[in-house]
Write a protein that holds these residues in place. Structure first.
Motif, PDB file in Angstrom:
ATOM      1  N   PHE A   1     -90.002 -21.481 -35.079  1.00  0.00           N
ATOM      2  CA  PHE A   1     -89.681 -22.014 -33.702  1.00  0.00           C
ATOM      3  C   PHE A   1     -89.634 -20.748 -32.530  1.00  0.00           C
ATOM      4  CE2 PHE A   1     -87.409 -23.597 -29.915  1.00  0.00           C
ATOM      5  CZ  PHE A   1     -87.894 -24.688 -29.697  1.00  0.00           C
ATOM      6  N   PHE A   2     -88.873 -19.886 -32.738  1.00  0.00           N
ATOM      7  CA  PHE A   2     -88.591 -18.762 -31.825  1.00  0.00           C
ATOM      8  C   PHE A   2     -89.856 -18.133 -31.787  1.00  0.00           C
ATOM      9  CE2 PHE A   2     -84.210 -20.060 -32.653  1.00  0.00           C
ATOM     10  CZ  PHE A   2     -83.611 -20.327 -31.458  1.00  0.00           C
ATOM     11  N   LEU A   3     -90.558 -17.557 -32.872  1.00  0.00           N
ATOM     12  CA  LEU A   3     -91.865 -16.888 -33.089  1.00  0.00           C
ATOM     13  C   LEU A   3     -92.762 -17.554 -32.201  1.00  0.00           C
ATOM     14  CD1 LEU A   3     -92.796 -14.253 -34.162  1.00  0.00           C
ATOM     15  CD2 LEU A   3     -93.664 -15.773 -36.159  1.00  0.00           C
ATOM     16  N   LEU A   4     -93.057 -18.738 -32.171  1.00  0.00           N
ATOM     17  CA  LEU A   4     -94.018 -19.283 -31.488  1.00  0.00           C
ATOM     18  C   LEU A   4     -93.743 -19.598 -30.181  1.00  0.00           C
ATOM     19  CD1 LEU A   4     -95.051 -22.228 -34.017  1.00  0.00           C
ATOM     20  CD2 LEU A   4     -96.366 -20.378 -33.590  1.00  0.00           C
ATOM     21  N   GLN A   5     -92.408 -19.391 -29.796  1.00  0.00           N
ATOM     22  CA  GLN A   5     -92.120 -19.446 -28.535  1.00  0.00           C
ATOM     23  C   GLN A   5     -92.018 -18.170 -27.693  1.00  0.00           C
ATOM     24  OE1 GLN A   5     -87.909 -19.849 -27.545  1.00  0.00           O
ATOM     25  NE2 GLN A   5     -88.148 -21.473 -26.010  1.00  0.00           N
TER      26      GLN A   5
END
Length: 282
Positions: free
Chosen positions: A130-134
């Motif tokens: 989630f944070f990587l895609l964000q």
């Protein structure tokens, strides 16, 4: 003795077939009930939920397609399914070939890492993803979801393809190399065609997985315009509790399940053959 043997064989077959028949009925009946309900009006569903409709009409399908934007969700699911399956093959085929044939230093360790990744629950990676895609501005993006899907199926795909490539005679590669083919040419013209049974098998299984996936789409997609079919059906299910759109819900479920049934029916023998060959070769 012969009569006792025949009676024993009949009882043995009945003991195997009767549970399978009962299980088939238990699995197929809800699907048939859902399919019939998709052609009923709300009044018919409440008045006679288990009966046949007075007449088969397509109103529920039209409502699902237009009022609840199932058409957009179907298109999004097609994108992530097709592109995800292709991207998985693009990444997995060269990797499987390198691990199985090139035998470089650390290839065995790399293969073990991929196999170990199959044992790790995907749920453990959802928060970091989630944070990587964000960070890369790929959150709430169907192409970002496509990449997540492809990477998630890499270990399984590599595992299956290496088992097919392991039994291809190395003499074919040596002959092709003597004729002037580069390693890339050997991979594309020799290894890939001979591994086609395994490639088709994993492609179909990955496509079905991507088409039906729900949880990662729920986490990584936020806008209704980017919803996949699974998210759209969940939205309709929530709405049906307050608007009584049960017929529309049944119609959307029918739209979702028919492509999977058709795909599996067409390639059933090839899937069974591919998995059997992969198990034997592995």
């Amino acid at each position: 003795m012969r009569q006792k043997k025949s009676v024993g064989q009949l009882l043995g077959r009945a003991g195997i077939r009767i549970p399978l028949i009962l299980w088939s009925i238990a699995v197929l009946y809800p699907i048939i009930w859902m399919f019939i309900g998709s052609f009923k009006s709300n009044g018919e569903i409440y008045a006679n939920p288990w009966g046949m409709p007075d007449q088969f009409n397509m109103d529920n399908f039209v409502s699902a397609w237009t009022d609840f934007n199932i058409d957009t969700s179907v298109f999004n699911s097609l994108i992530v399914t097709v592109l995800g399956a292709i991207l998985t093959l693009v990444l997995a085929i060269p990797t499987a070939y390198a691990i199985e044939r090139l035998r470089f230093r650390g290839s065995h360790i790399l293969f073990t890492v991929y196999i170990s990744a199959m044992m790790i629950p995907m749920v453990l990676g959802w928060i970091p993803l989630f944070f990587l895609l964000q960070r890369f501005n790929l959150l709430d993006n169907i192409y970002g979801l496509t990449m997540v899907y492809a990477v998630s199926q890499l270990p399984f795909t590599i595992f299956v393809l290496t088992s097919f490539m392991s039994t291809i005679p190395k003499s074919l590669e040596e002959s092709a190399s003597m004729d002037g083919l580069s390693p890339y040419g050997v991979l594309l013209k020799i290894i890939t065609p001979l591994s086609m049974s395994g490639i088709i098998t994993v492609t179909i299984m990955n496509a079905i997985q991507f088409w039906n996936e729900y949880f990662m789409a729920l986490i990584f997609l936020q806008s209704e315009g980017n919803y996949t079919l699974a998210l759209a059906i969940d939205y309709i299910s929530n709405e049906a509790q307050y608007t009584n759109a049960w017929g529309t819900l049944f119609a959307s479920l029918t739209i979702a399940i028919i492509p999977v049934i058709i795909l599996y029916a067409i390639f059933q023998q090839r899937i069974a053959k591919g998995m059997t060959e992969g198990a034997i070769k592995g």
